[in-house]
Design a protein around this motif. Structure first.
Motif, PDB file in Angstrom:
ATOM      1  N   ILE B 747       0.849  -1.205   0.000  1.00 35.95           N
ATOM      2  CA  ILE B 747       0.000   0.000   0.000  1.00 35.95           C
ATOM      3  C   ILE B 747       0.879   1.247   0.000  1.00 35.95           C
ATOM      4  O   ILE B 747       0.702   2.167  -0.808  1.00 35.95           O
ATOM      5  N   MET B 750       2.622   1.703  -3.287  1.00 40.52           N
ATOM      6  CA  MET B 750       1.716   2.180  -4.326  1.00 40.52           C
ATOM      7  C   MET B 750       1.443   3.685  -4.207  1.00 40.52           C
ATOM      8  O   MET B 750       1.526   4.434  -5.176  1.00 40.52           O
ATOM      9  N   ILE B 751       1.127   4.106  -2.982  1.00 37.77           N
ATOM     10  CA  ILE B 751       0.810   5.523  -2.773  1.00 37.77           C
ATOM     11  C   ILE B 751       2.014   6.395  -3.124  1.00 37.77           C
ATOM     12  O   ILE B 751       1.885   7.423  -3.805  1.00 37.77           O
ATOM     13  N   GLU B 754       2.693   6.386  -6.830  1.00 35.61           N
ATOM     14  CA  GLU B 754       1.632   7.175  -7.477  1.00 35.61           C
ATOM     15  C   GLU B 754       2.042   8.648  -7.522  1.00 35.61           C
ATOM     16  O   GLU B 754       1.700   9.379  -8.435  1.00 35.61           O
TER      17      GLU B 754
END
Lengths: 117, 857
Positions: B747, B750-751, B754
């Motif tokens: 998580i 990914m953040i 991003e």
């Protein structure tokens, strides 16, 4: 059942999660990983064995995981146990008492995860 | 065109008048002829009546005479057959004397006349006929002459002896001819009809004025012109009729130059019974003709009047028609010109539009080309994309305008009425225009007062469109340093309590508009055409759309503009009031000071605050504010908060705040009021001790929410100043992520990815230490450290990293990621040399802000 309905079913705030993780597909991917996560099993194992130090690590990780995934009820329940286990000299009865809501929440999550498509 | 119309009309009129005249003249002729025929018929009938009256008259006279003769012959017969001639003559004479006859005589077989009484009969009008008739035992009448006078002689057959022995075959009863003529009206000339007595050969029985010529035939031949045929034919015809003893008539023009007569006459000839005479009756038309002429004249006059009236009527009708036609033509001309103008405006619009559309389109294409040529140069590409984005937005605006316009023109635009908050609408609008105002370096202020109802029913999107249109116009046409003011106020509506009349004025001191242009301001596709405007882009549809929307909302727009002075648009709309949830909006009885050099703002804010339950004071300058704050402090009733306008005459808001903080130790929250962007003055403001910011417009709810917030922040122990709008980016950053749990790691990865970072995960603390040790100096920009990890936990790992002998070991930001935010862990983090800690779950904004802060250091 879609992701939004899943969060509604377990009484959590879908908006918070989607704001953080952006996409339903991602949330779904992480949720599916939760199924395979060993921390809950480790917690049960450690609690049964009376190894509260290891149990603390397990429940702490579980808490972080729960909060990351927006499983707020589970997060709160694990939070209680985490804080109790942080100090030394734990009472097994108290631990069992705090385990009850964790088990309930975990059951609710896994049951609903099964329904999730 | 006009000339031709006139020609046709005049020609038509002339034709109609000529036609009317011809018709009337023909009618007149026909009437005349008809009248003549009628008159002839009447005259004929009249003459016939008169003639038969005359004949009757004659018959009566004749009867009387013959009955008198019969009486005598009865007496003579009474003498018997043997009576002597003497006796006969004596009695006859005696009778004649008693009758006062001028003469009386017998005629014998030889035709010798024996006068027995009165004057001797000298001659007879027709001696031969007398004998013949007497022998045939038939009576006859004729003229005669005695020694004394003219006589009329009534002869009747008889058979008496005479004195001389001869035998009488007839008696001649004579009377005065004059008397007969009188009785028979033969000498009268004044009467309507006149009479003549003629014999078979046409000779006159006696002469009167009318007996012209030798004989009657002679008269006819010489003086008359029959209406039909010739005089000769008529005479022959007359003779035939006379031979057959039949009545006869004709119409003639009688012309007698000797007597000076020329007239029309009706002539009739009848047979007089028991005589050789014929009665000629004639009726001069003199009187009749006069009557007829009078009639004719009257008719002509009437017809002339009728003609005039008809012509006048036709003239009037044609005149009205022409005026109508001319009006129609004029209207048509006007409509055509309007259509032409519209067409022209449309094609101008098209050419403008194609230019306006082509410009951003060219920019987009050009920038795309530049960007693809410089794919490696990130800054260049970024700049290009920014410009493409701007051009794209501009293009979209143009297209939206055109679409709106076509919606309006096809009547498809509708309003979606919903409850809106004027506060929000105004705030949103301010937010939108602020950056442009800043770029244009214009002065902007927004003044609100007397807000009766913040919540109204309206179409939010369309209202925004209206406001933005006015504002973007104002910004476009106002030079650098110019002023743009927005005023908003409400008053009770004429439409009742459920409505509120809302005034909105957008005023600038820009280039203004010429009067001619103001007239066609709201028409489609028009834009003032001068050089100043040409560099300003737009469809020219904005105001048309605006006007339509305002009118659809039941409102009006007034424009007040002067070229070179400025423009003011005043919109008035009656909104339906929406229920307000005012119940919640209550503040404690805080003492609050509002400082603004605009009195309206002060009054409005004071009113709103009082309604909210606070105790407001106002003043108009920074200096005044300082002294009021000091005074309040001395009174022991300090202000709870100060609201100070940023732009003021004399000391501005920031200076005032500084001064107050200098003279007063009490930490009074000071909020700055401004229509400008907070970020522009944030630094200066914070430095001078300003703790809050209230954006204009100052609605009641704005005040409530902002003050409420400052109250909460005070509890939290500080003002949280949000980051600027430019988002901090992790582009190109390398982040080390020690995290034992797969899901959490994924998580976080990914953040972070991003947001442009490159993430390298360490599965436990030891691995993290090793990875950092093996990396080049400065490779990692930050470490996001999980605390609870197997082998080496976060604290220990941090200790080891910080303890390393390398340049970045002390400097690299280490941020703890922990599930327990408020626990002792937090303090432990700092003790172990971590920069800060963040709670799970990862709040990306907070993480970014924290990284921004730490990495820059």
């Amino acid at each position: 059942m879609n992701v939004k309905e899943f969060y509604e079913a377990i009484g959590a705030n879908y908006q918070d999660v989607i704001a953080r993780l952006m996409k339903d597909e991602l949330i779904l991917r992480f949720l599916n990983k939760y199924k395979d996560d060993v921390n809950y099993d480790n917690l049960e194992k450690n609690v049964a064995a009376g190894d509260y130090k290891e149990a603390f690590l397990s429940v702490h990780t579980l808490k972080g995981l729960a909060l990351n995934l927006g499983l707020s009820k589970l997060g709160a329940a694990t939070g209680e146990l985490t804080e109790y286990l942080r100090a030394e000299g734990n009472d097994p009865e108290k631990v069992e008492e705090l385990m009850v809501p964790i088990r309930e929440c975990h059951k609710e999550v896994t049951e609903n995860l099964a329904k999730l498509s | 065109m006009k000339r031709r119309t006139l020609q046709v009309i005049i020609g038509g009129m002339t034709f109609i008048i000529i036609l009317t005249v011809i018709v009337l003249i023909s009618l007149n002729r026909f009437m005349d002829r008809q009248t003549l025929t009628d008159v002839q018929r009447i005259a004929g009938t009249y003459l016939e009546g008169v003639a038969s009256g005359e004949i009757n008259n004659y018959i009566v006279v004749a009867d009387i005479r013959y009955s008198q003769l019969n009486y005598l012959s009865d007496e003579l017969d009474a003498l018997g057959e043997n009576a002597s001639g003497d006796e006969i003559e004596r009695i006859a004479a005696e009778y004649a004397r008693l009758q006062e006859l001028p003469s009386f005589a017998f005629v014998d077989e030889d035709g010798v006349i024996h006068t027995v009484h009165g004057g001797e009969i000298m001659s007879l009008g027709n001696h031969e006929s007398l004998v013949e008739k007497m022998k045939a035992k038939e009576p006859i009448v004729m003229t005669g002459k005695s020694s004394e006078q003219d006589l009329i002689v009534w002869a009747a057959p008889a058979s008496y002896p005479l004195k001389n022995g001869k035998k009488a075959i007839g008696m001649l009863y004579c009377r005065e001819l004059d008397q007969f003529v009188k009785n028979m009206h033969l000498s009268e000339v004044e009467t309507l009809a006149r009479f003549l007595l003629v014999r078979k050969d046409g000779s006159y029985v006696f002469r009167t004025e009318e007996s012209v010529g030798d004989t009657y035939y002679d008269k006819l031949l010489r003086y008359t012109k029959p209406v039909d045929g010739t005089a000769e034919e008529k005479v022959a015809d007359l003779k035939e009729h006379i031979d057959a003893d039949e009545a006869w008539s004709m119409e003639v023009i009688y012309e007698d130059p000797d007597r000076g007569i020329k007239e029309r006459r009706s002539v009739r000839v009848d047979v007089l019974p028991n005589s050789n005479w014929y009665l000629v009756s004639l009726l001069p038309y003199g009187v009749l003709d006069e009557t007829i002429e009078g009639m004719s004249a009257a008719r002509n006059k009437g017809m002339m009047i009728a003609l005039s009236v008809l012509c006048a009527g036709i003239l009037i009708v044609v005149g009205i028609y022409m005026r109508m036609t001319r009006g129609q033509i004029r209207a048509l001309e006007k409509a055509r010109r309007a259509a032409d103008d519209a067409n022209k405006a449309k094609s101008e619009f098209l050419s403008n539009m194609s230019h306006d559309i082509r410009t951003p389109m060219n920019a987009i294409i050009g920038m795309t080309a530049i960007a693809s040529d410089h794919l490696d140069d990130t800054d260049r590409v970024k700049d290009c994309l920014k410009k493409i984005n701007l051009s794209g937005k501009h293009l979209l605006g143009l297209i939206n305008d055109v679409l709106d316009m076509s919606k309006i023109e096809s009547g498809k635009m509708t309003l979606n009425l919903d409850v809106i908050s004027l506060r929000q609408t105004m705030e949103v609008m301010c937010d939108i225009v602020r950056p442009q105002i800043k770029v244009n370096k214009q002065q902007f202020d927004i003044i609100i007062k007397n807000i009766i109802s913040e919540k109204v029913y309206c179409d939010d999107v369309r209202l925004n469109q209206v406001l933005l249109n006015f504002l973007s116009n104002a910004m476009k046409f106002t030079p650098e340093g110019g002023q743009i003011h927005v005023n908003l106020w409400q008053e009770p509506s004429d439409k009742g309590d459920a409505y509120v009349k809302t005034h909105l004025i957008v005023k600038d001191n820009g280039m203004g508009m010429s009067e001619e242009f103001q007239k066609k301001l709201f028409r489609s596709f028009e834009r003032e055409d001068n050089k100043r405007v040409h560099k300003t882009q737009g469809t020219g549809l904005g105001l048309t759309i605006t006007k339509y929307i305002v009118e659809a909302m039941g409102g009006t727009i007034e424009v007040d503009s002067k070229a070179g002075v400025g423009t003011s648009f005043h919109v008035i709309i009656d909104f339906e009031r929406a229920p307000e949830d005012e119940g919640e909006m209550v503040l404690p009885d805080w003492r609050i000071l509002v400082v603004d050099d605009n009195e309206e703002v002060c009054q409005s804010a004071e009113l709103s605050l009082r309604e909210l339950g606070a105790r407001p004071d106002t003043c108009r300058s920074g200096e005044e504010a300082v002294s009021m704050v000091l005074k309040a402090h001395e009174e022991g009733d300090d202000y709870y908060a100060l609201l100070i306008d940023y732009l003021m005459e004399g000391m501005n808001g920031v200076q005032t705040a500084q001064k107050i903080n200098e003279v007063l130790d009490e930490n009074i929250p000071i909020s700055l009021i401004s229509a400008y962007d907070w970020s522009d003055i944030e630094e200066k403001a914070i430095a001078s001790g300003i703790t809050g910011f209230i954006p204009k417009p100052l609605f009641k709810s704005t005040l409530y929410h902002e003050l409420k917030k400052s109250m909460c922040e005070e509890i939290d122990g500080g003002v949280e100043v949000t980051a600027g709008s430019d988002k901090f980016s992790l582009n190109g950053m390398h982040i080390l992520l020690p995290e034992d749990n797969d899901i959490n790691a994924e998580i976080a990865t990914m953040i972070l990815e991003e947001n442009g970072a490159t993430v390298e995960r360490a599965e436990d603390g030891q691995m993290a230490v090793d990875m950092f040790k093996d990396s080049e100096v400065g490779y990692y920009d930050a470490i996001l450290m999980d605390l609870r990890m197997p082998n080496l936990n976060g604290f220990e790992a941090t200790d080891r990293i910080r303890a390393m002998e390398r340049e970045d070991a002390k400097k690299i930001p280490i941020i703890a990621l922990t599930a327990d935010a408020f626990s002792e862990d937090a303090n432990k983090c700092i003790e172990h040399g971590m920069n800060t800690h963040l709670a799970k779950p990862i709040d990306i904004d907070l993480l970014l802000r924290t990284l921004e802060r730490l990495v820059e250091k």
